[in-house]
Scaffold this motif. Structure first.
Motif, PDB file in Angstrom:
ATOM      1  N   ASP A 196       0.857  -1.184   0.000  1.00 38.44           N
ATOM      2  CA  ASP A 196       0.000   0.000   0.000  1.00 38.44           C
ATOM      3  C   ASP A 196       0.897   1.239   0.000  1.00 38.44           C
ATOM      4  OD1 ASP A 196      -1.877   1.951   0.260  1.00 38.44           O
ATOM      5  OD2 ASP A 196      -2.582   1.350   2.239  1.00 38.44           O
ATOM      6  N   LEU A 197       0.858   1.990  -1.092  1.00 31.71           N
ATOM      7  CA  LEU A 197       1.723   3.159  -1.249  1.00 31.71           C
ATOM      8  C   LEU A 197       0.950   4.467  -1.162  1.00 31.71           C
ATOM      9  CD1 LEU A 197       3.852   1.824  -4.252  1.00 31.71           C
ATOM     10  CD2 LEU A 197       4.416   1.720  -1.828  1.00 31.71           C
ATOM     11  N   SER A 198      -0.246   4.407  -0.595  1.00 32.38           N
ATOM     12  CA  SER A 198      -1.113   5.580  -0.577  1.00 32.38           C
ATOM     13  C   SER A 198      -0.468   6.779   0.102  1.00 32.38           C
ATOM     14  CB  SER A 198      -2.434   5.245   0.121  1.00 32.38           C
ATOM     15  OG  SER A 198      -3.113   4.210  -0.552  1.00 32.38           O
ATOM     16  N   GLU A 199       0.338   6.556   1.143  1.00 29.09           N
ATOM     17  CA  GLU A 199       0.910   7.673   1.890  1.00 29.09           C
ATOM     18  C   GLU A 199       1.928   8.455   1.066  1.00 29.09           C
ATOM     19  OE1 GLU A 199       3.976   6.779   4.955  1.00 29.09           O
ATOM     20  OE2 GLU A 199       3.305   4.697   4.664  1.00 29.09           O
ATOM     21  N   TYR A 200       2.388   7.883  -0.034  1.00 31.09           N
ATOM     22  CA  TYR A 200       3.394   8.561  -0.844  1.00 31.09           C
ATOM     23  C   TYR A 200       2.793   9.286  -2.041  1.00 31.09           C
ATOM     24  CZ  TYR A 200       6.220   5.404   1.928  1.00 31.09           C
ATOM     25  OH  TYR A 200       6.780   4.714   2.976  1.00 31.09           O
ATOM     26  N   PHE A 201       1.492   9.142  -2.251  1.00 26.44           N
ATOM     27  CA  PHE A 201       0.818   9.790  -3.371  1.00 26.44           C
ATOM     28  C   PHE A 201      -0.306  10.680  -2.874  1.00 26.44           C
ATOM     29  CE2 PHE A 201       2.524   6.015  -5.588  1.00 26.44           C
ATOM     30  CZ  PHE A 201       3.110   6.631  -6.683  1.00 26.44           C
ATOM     31  N   TYR A 202      -0.694  11.616  -3.712  1.00 29.16           N
ATOM     32  CA  TYR A 202      -1.861  12.438  -3.403  1.00 29.16           C
ATOM     33  C   TYR A 202      -3.155  11.662  -3.624  1.00 29.16           C
ATOM     34  CZ  TYR A 202       1.210  16.514  -3.177  1.00 29.16           C
ATOM     35  OH  TYR A 202       2.193  17.410  -2.827  1.00 29.16           O
ATOM     36  N   SER A 203      -3.109  10.612  -4.434  1.00 30.03           N
ATOM     37  CA  SER A 203      -4.263   9.729  -4.628  1.00 30.03           C
ATOM     38  C   SER A 203      -3.770   8.296  -4.585  1.00 30.03           C
ATOM     39  CB  SER A 203      -4.960  10.014  -5.963  1.00 30.03           C
ATOM     40  OG  SER A 203      -4.059   9.873  -7.041  1.00 30.03           O
ATOM     41  N   SER A 204      -4.659   7.362  -4.269  1.00 35.90           N
ATOM     42  CA  SER A 204      -4.241   5.986  -4.021  1.00 35.90           C
ATOM     43  C   SER A 204      -4.143   5.176  -5.312  1.00 35.90           C
ATOM     44  CB  SER A 204      -5.210   5.298  -3.065  1.00 35.90           C
ATOM     45  OG  SER A 204      -6.492   5.224  -3.650  1.00 35.90           O
ATOM     46  N   ILE A 205      -3.352   4.105  -5.252  1.00 40.21           N
ATOM     47  CA  ILE A 205      -3.236   3.135  -6.334  1.00 40.21           C
ATOM     48  C   ILE A 205      -3.599   1.780  -5.750  1.00 40.21           C
ATOM     49  CG2 ILE A 205      -1.725   2.101  -8.056  1.00 40.21           C
ATOM     50  CD1 ILE A 205       0.121   4.461  -7.717  1.00 40.21           C
ATOM     51  N   PRO A 206      -4.666   1.129  -6.228  1.00 36.14           N
ATOM     52  CA  PRO A 206      -5.022  -0.188  -5.674  1.00 36.14           C
ATOM     53  C   PRO A 206      -3.895  -1.195  -5.861  1.00 36.14           C
ATOM     54  CG  PRO A 206      -6.799   0.689  -7.039  1.00 36.14           C
ATOM     55  CD  PRO A 206      -5.613   1.574  -7.269  1.00 36.14           C
ATOM     56  N   THR A 207      -3.643  -1.994  -4.842  1.00 34.24           N
ATOM     57  CA  THR A 207      -2.636  -3.044  -4.943  1.00 34.24           C
ATOM     58  C   THR A 207      -3.193  -4.224  -5.742  1.00 34.24           C
ATOM     59  OG1 THR A 207      -3.352  -4.148  -2.922  1.00 34.24           O
ATOM     60  CG2 THR A 207      -1.714  -2.379  -2.702  1.00 34.24           C
ATOM     61  N   ILE A 208      -2.308  -5.154  -6.096  1.00 31.90           N
ATOM     62  CA  ILE A 208      -2.757  -6.356  -6.792  1.00 31.90           C
ATOM     63  C   ILE A 208      -3.753  -7.119  -5.935  1.00 31.90           C
ATOM     64  CG2 ILE A 208      -2.005  -8.590  -7.717  1.00 31.90           C
ATOM     65  CD1 ILE A 208       0.677  -7.278  -8.346  1.00 31.90           C
ATOM     66  N   GLY A 209      -3.465  -7.217  -4.633  1.00 31.93           N
ATOM     67  CA  GLY A 209      -4.375  -7.920  -3.727  1.00 31.93           C
ATOM     68  C   GLY A 209      -5.744  -7.284  -3.662  1.00 31.93           C
ATOM     69  N   GLU A 210      -5.795  -5.950  -3.661  1.00 34.44           N
ATOM     70  CA  GLU A 210      -7.084  -5.255  -3.614  1.00 34.44           C
ATOM     71  C   GLU A 210      -7.882  -5.476  -4.889  1.00 34.44           C
ATOM     72  OE1 GLU A 210      -5.788  -1.574  -0.624  1.00 34.44           O
ATOM     73  OE2 GLU A 210      -5.655  -1.343  -2.809  1.00 34.44           O
ATOM     74  N   GLN A 211      -7.195  -5.539  -6.025  1.00 38.79           N
ATOM     75  CA  GLN A 211      -7.893  -5.816  -7.283  1.00 38.79           C
ATOM     76  C   GLN A 211      -8.510  -7.213  -7.250  1.00 38.79           C
ATOM     77  OE1 GLN A 211      -8.496  -3.714  -9.560  1.00 38.79           O
ATOM     78  NE2 GLN A 211      -6.926  -2.122  -9.522  1.00 38.79           N
ATOM     79  N   LEU A 212      -7.794  -8.177  -6.715  1.00 37.15           N
ATOM     80  CA  LEU A 212      -8.324  -9.540  -6.630  1.00 37.15           C
ATOM     81  C   LEU A 212      -9.509  -9.618  -5.677  1.00 37.15           C
ATOM     82  CD1 LEU A 212      -4.933 -11.457  -6.530  1.00 37.15           C
ATOM     83  CD2 LEU A 212      -6.636 -11.634  -8.354  1.00 37.15           C
ATOM     84  N   LYS A 213      -9.399  -8.928  -4.544  1.00 34.46           N
ATOM     85  CA  LYS A 213     -10.483  -8.955  -3.561  1.00 34.46           C
ATOM     86  C   LYS A 213     -11.748  -8.285  -4.087  1.00 34.46           C
ATOM     87  CE  LYS A 213      -7.508  -9.047   0.543  1.00 34.46           C
ATOM     88  NZ  LYS A 213      -7.020  -8.279   1.719  1.00 34.46           N
ATOM     89  N   SER A 214     -11.593  -7.339  -5.006  1.00 36.55           N
ATOM     90  CA  SER A 214     -12.769  -6.635  -5.529  1.00 36.55           C
ATOM     91  C   SER A 214     -13.617  -7.519  -6.435  1.00 36.55           C
ATOM     92  CB  SER A 214     -12.335  -5.376  -6.288  1.00 36.55           C
ATOM     93  OG  SER A 214     -11.620  -5.708  -7.462  1.00 36.55           O
ATOM     94  N   GLY A 215     -13.064  -8.667  -6.879  1.00 36.35           N
ATOM     95  CA  GLY A 215     -13.878  -9.606  -7.651  1.00 36.35           C
ATOM     96  C   GLY A 215     -13.360  -9.972  -9.022  1.00 36.35           C
ATOM     97  N   PHE A 216     -12.208  -9.443  -9.428  1.00 37.70           N
ATOM     98  CA  PHE A 216     -11.666  -9.802 -10.735  1.00 37.70           C
ATOM     99  C   PHE A 216     -11.244 -11.273 -10.738  1.00 37.70           C
ATOM    100  CE2 PHE A 216     -11.042  -5.179 -10.960  1.00 37.70           C
ATOM    101  CZ  PHE A 216     -11.545  -4.929 -12.229  1.00 37.70           C
ATOM    102  N   ASP A 217     -11.512 -11.952 -11.851  1.00 36.30           N
ATOM    103  CA  ASP A 217     -11.129 -13.358 -11.978  1.00 36.30           C
ATOM    104  C   ASP A 217      -9.644 -13.505 -12.290  1.00 36.30           C
ATOM    105  OD1 ASP A 217     -13.864 -14.833 -11.945  1.00 36.30           O
ATOM    106  OD2 ASP A 217     -14.155 -13.144 -13.322  1.00 36.30           O
ATOM    107  N   PHE A 218      -9.110 -12.555 -13.050  1.00 30.26           N
ATOM    108  CA  PHE A 218      -7.683 -12.569 -13.400  1.00 30.26           C
ATOM    109  C   PHE A 218      -7.097 -11.184 -13.185  1.00 30.26           C
ATOM    110  CE2 PHE A 218      -9.466 -15.866 -16.207  1.00 30.26           C
ATOM    111  CZ  PHE A 218      -8.635 -16.936 -15.905  1.00 30.26           C
ATOM    112  N   VAL A 219      -5.838 -11.155 -12.792  1.00 26.39           N
ATOM    113  CA  VAL A 219      -5.053  -9.922 -12.775  1.00 26.39           C
ATOM    114  C   VAL A 219      -3.773 -10.201 -13.547  1.00 26.39           C
ATOM    115  CG1 VAL A 219      -3.668  -8.360 -11.367  1.00 26.39           C
ATOM    116  CG2 VAL A 219      -5.982  -8.937 -10.657  1.00 26.39           C
TER     117      VAL A 219
END
Length: 489
Positions: free
Chosen positions: A278-301
């Motif tokens: 999680d690199l959110s603290e280094y950016f003004y806006s967040s970038i979803p991690t690979i794990g977050e993309q998988l948890k959101s419901g994508f079948d493949f990343v």
């Protein structure tokens, strides 16, 4: 055991292919790569070139070691250092050096920066002779890398391909053989930061009907809904640098469409930039991690190992065990295995993530992101002070700014410090063009009156190299002004 005996034992075992020698000369790799003389040169060449140079030096050292053992005299690290520096200098003279990209791109185009331990592993594996032992080690490294990818992302399974294009081809092949169609947004077909185009991959399967939806700059859930039917096998979602002001579809809204009657399709998240932490603290806006993309419901990343992961360029695929096994059974996965050097570098990079603080400190792209503003302020002040002493510099000062994740203005940004310079007798546009033609190339941002050097995107060890470039430009400008004055008289 004496040093003479250890050297003889290491050499004899290496020739037999029995074990990995740990005494000479490979313990010198770390010292060589971090030498004040080697590191600035190596930073200006592609890592593969550096690997080949070190491999050549070590191959020669192995041959010399046989004679050195007989005379009980071993070449020391200084002798190896001189040879490495000489070959790096020759490489810089014979091929175009990599650019020092100070335009403000945290992840520059086509620039692979490996952590020191990964580069050292790459050098070792390139020089290690092939043997039954080394092949068993390769299997273990790949197994360890896959296990870490699964643990770090929370995926059920993962696969490694030589590049992302092969990962996409294998995925499409697994679904194209069953017929039907797949859906992709027109906006997702645009060329990526690395020059890749999905069109080239999709064209390999003309029998797999492609349905493009939406406009090039806008799309909503209804566009997807109208295109989906019982024959849809895949929905391809490229997540990258599209225009921030255009209409898009939230991941949750897209995934809800799977609940429709007579629909059974997989959704692919094709990520252009994919962090593990999680690199959110280094950016003004967040970038979803690979794990977050998988948890959101994508079948493949699908992503590249050299993005925000910081490893070598390779294709990474994540998903359920059944889905990934199906992809790995395709010809694209079987006939194009990942080379041992890439696997070794990836395994060493992923091992750093066991301690997030170590990853942030040692993986170059993460170290760049986590550099404090105070550190950047100090470096920028020092560079501006040096530049101010050059005769051709009108002014040099420190200004605040934002570093881009990549070249697109809408991608996440990070706070930084820049050095703004104005040179006497040079327009900023002409100066920026001249710096790009120089050796090494220096890529800068420029305004009507000045050029800007983003210290967040310049490795600290290259600060002096940047100052030397400005000094040369200043001296050339002074010579031109003197010659023009003499001509006028």
């Amino acid at each position: 055991m004496t040093s003479f005996q250890r050297a003889y034992y290491a050499t004899s075992q290496l020739d037999r292919g029995m074990t990995k020698p740990t005494w000479f000369p490979f313990t010198y790799i770390f010292d060589l790569l971090n030498s004040p003389r080697v590191k600035p040169l190596a930073q200006r060449l592609h890592p593969s070139t550096v690997v080949e140079i070190l491999k050549g030096v070590f191959d020669d050292a192995r041959q010399e070691l046989r004679y050195a053992v007989n005379s009980q005299r071993l070449p020391d690290v200084n002798e190896l250092l001189e040879k490495v520096v000489a070959r790096l200098d020759a490489a810089l003279d014979s091929e175009e050096a990599l650019a020092i990209d100070a335009r403000g791109r945290i992840v520059p185009d086509d620039l692979e920066r490996l952590a020191d331990v990964a580069l050292q592993e790459r050098v070792w594996l390139a020089a290690e002779p092939d043997s039954p032992y080394s092949r068993r080690q390769d299997v273990r490294r790949e197994r360890d890398a896959l296990a870490r990818l699964v643990r770090l992302t929370g995926a059920e399974s993962a696969a490694i391909f030589p590049n992302t294009e092969l990962a996409r081809l294998a995925l499409l092949h697994a679904y194209a053989t069953s017929g039907g169609n797949f859906v992709v947004a027109r906006r997702d077909m645009c060329e990526r930061e690395d020059g890749a185009r999905l069109e080239d991959v999709f064209a390999a399967f003309p029998q797999f009907t492609r349905r493009e939806v939406g406009a090039c700059n806008a799309i909503d859930a209804r566009d997807y809904d109208r295109a989906l039917d019982a024959e849809t096998r895949l929905v391809w979602r490229a997540i990258g640098r599209w225009s921030v002001d255009a209409r898009t579809v939230a991941d949750s809204d897209l995934l809800k469409l799977k609940d429709g009657a007579d629909r059974s399709f997989a959704v692919v998240a094709d990520l252009e930039f994919a962090p593990l932490l999680d690199l959110s603290e280094y950016f003004y806006s967040s970038i979803p991690t690979i794990g977050e993309q998988l948890k959101s419901g994508f079948d493949f990343v699908v992503c590249d190992g050299a993005q925000l992961i910081g490893g070598p360029h390779c294709g990474l695929l994540f998903g359920s065990r059944d889905n990934v096994s199906r992809i790995c059974a395709t010809p694209f996965a079987r006939v194009a295995p990942v080379d041992r050097v890439t696997i070794g570098a990836l395994a060493k990079t992923l091992a750093l993530y066991d301690d997030p603080s170590a990853a942030l400190a040692t993986i170059p792209v993460l170290r760049t992101l986590s550099t404090s503003v105070d550190n950047l302020e100090s470096r920028a002040s020092r560079l501006a002070a040096m530049a101010s002493t050059f005769a051709g510099v009108d002014y040099a000062r420190v200004v605040s700014g934002r570093s881009l994740l990549c070249g697109a203005a809408n991608m996440p940004t990070s706070p930084t410090r820049l050095v703004e310079l104005s040179f006497k007798g040079h327009s900023s546009a002409e100066l920026a063009e001249a710096l790009e033609r120089g050796t090494p190339k220096l890529l800068v941002k420029w305004t009507r009156d000045s050029i800007l050097v983003d210290l967040k995107t310049v490795p600290a060890e290259l600060d002096l190299a940047v100052a030397e470039i400005f000094e040369r430009v200043s001296e050339r400008g002074a010579e031109l002004r003197e010659s023009s004055s003499s001509g006028a008289e």
